[in-house]
Scaffold this active site. Structure first.
Site, mmCIF file in Angstrom:
data_model
loop_
_atom_site.group_PDB
_atom_site.id
_atom_site.type_symbol
_atom_site.label_atom_id
_atom_site.label_comp_id
_atom_site.label_asym_id
_atom_site.label_seq_id
_atom_site.Cartn_x
_atom_site.Cartn_y
_atom_site.Cartn_z
ATOM 1 C CD GLU A 147 -30.812 31.293 11.711
ATOM 2 O OE1 GLU A 147 -31.008 29.992 12.144
ATOM 3 O OE2 GLU A 147 -29.908 31.364 10.858
ATOM 4 C CG ASP B 47 -38.788 29.986 24.551
ATOM 5 O OD1 ASP B 47 -37.968 30.553 23.881
ATOM 6 O OD2 ASP B 47 -39.552 30.639 25.682
ATOM 7 C CG HIS B 48 -35.508 29.253 27.328
ATOM 8 N ND1 HIS B 48 -36.490 30.013 26.845
ATOM 9 C CD2 HIS B 48 -34.429 29.801 27.799
ATOM 10 C CE1 HIS B 48 -35.800 31.294 27.072
ATOM 11 N NE2 HIS B 48 -35.050 31.264 27.896
ATOM 12 C CG HIS C 175 -29.147 26.029 15.250
ATOM 13 N ND1 HIS C 175 -29.722 26.451 13.956
ATOM 14 C CD2 HIS C 175 -28.382 27.225 15.351
ATOM 15 C CE1 HIS C 175 -29.242 27.692 13.418
ATOM 16 N NE2 HIS C 175 -28.330 28.182 14.105
ATOM 17 C CB CYS D 68 -24.254 28.230 11.654
ATOM 18 S SG CYS D 68 -25.306 29.698 11.935
ATOM 19 C CG HIS E 199 -24.807 29.235 17.059
ATOM 20 N ND1 HIS E 199 -24.532 28.278 16.477
ATOM 21 C CD2 HIS E 199 -25.789 29.979 16.699
ATOM 22 C CE1 HIS E 199 -24.991 28.115 15.378
ATOM 23 N NE2 HIS E 199 -25.854 29.284 15.086
ATOM 24 C CG HIS F 268 -30.100 32.001 16.029
ATOM 25 N ND1 HIS F 268 -29.144 33.112 15.369
ATOM 26 C CD2 HIS F 268 -29.219 30.772 15.613
ATOM 27 C CE1 HIS F 268 -28.160 32.652 14.560
ATOM 28 N NE2 HIS F 268 -28.066 31.173 14.720
HETATM 29 NI NI NI Z 1 -27.379 29.887 13.861
#
Ligand code: NI
Length: 136
Positions: free
Chosen positions: A124, A79-80, A14, A33, A39, A41
């Site tokens: 997160e 996911d992914h 995200h 972020c 990036h 998580h």
């Molecule tokens: Ni983040």
């Protein structure tokens, strides 16, 4: 009332930013972020259902049903994925942990018996997590 919980996991990328803010303001508010290149998580999810024990089955909810629900509605959707680009709910919604938890709750709520309470806890990072139980 008794609570049953199921843990799940998904990886997603995200970027936190607002289109109506400058890059500088986004960087000031969202820090790392807001990296324009995104990036990732490793999100950990705990879904809890609270209700009465069914006298026939002894279950609040069949764990297999809950597992499949999380797999089909949440993991397959998130996911992914790049949340900003690939997930419709975040097209105009900042994909913070708070907003992701609310989106997950909204996706699951229609599939949980109306008499039961649903709670979503989303990690997160191992140290940062949010909880959402709907609007009371
Ligand atoms: Ni983040």
């Amino acid at each position: 009332m008794i609570t049953v919980s199921r843990k799940a996991h998904f990886n997603a990328a995200h970027r936190l930013y607002r289109k109506d803010w400058s890059d500088q303001k986004n960087a000031e508010v969202f820090g790392k972020c807001s990296n324009p290149n995104f990036h990732g998580h490793n999100y950990e999810l705990i879904v809890s259902v609270t209700g009465n024990i069914d006298v026939e089955t002894g279950f609040v909810i069949d764990m297999k049903v809950l597992k499949d629900l999380i797999k089909n509605k949440i993991e397959n959707a998130l996911d992914h994925k790049n949340l900003n680009i690939e997930v419709a709910e975040f097209k105009n919604l900042n994909p913070t942990a708070e907003n992701i938890a609310v989106v997950i709750w909204n996706k699951l709520r229609p599939h949980i018996d109306a008499s039961q309470k649903l709670e979503v806890v989303l990690y997160e990072t191992p140290r940062n997590f949010v909880s959402y139980s709907g609007v009371h």
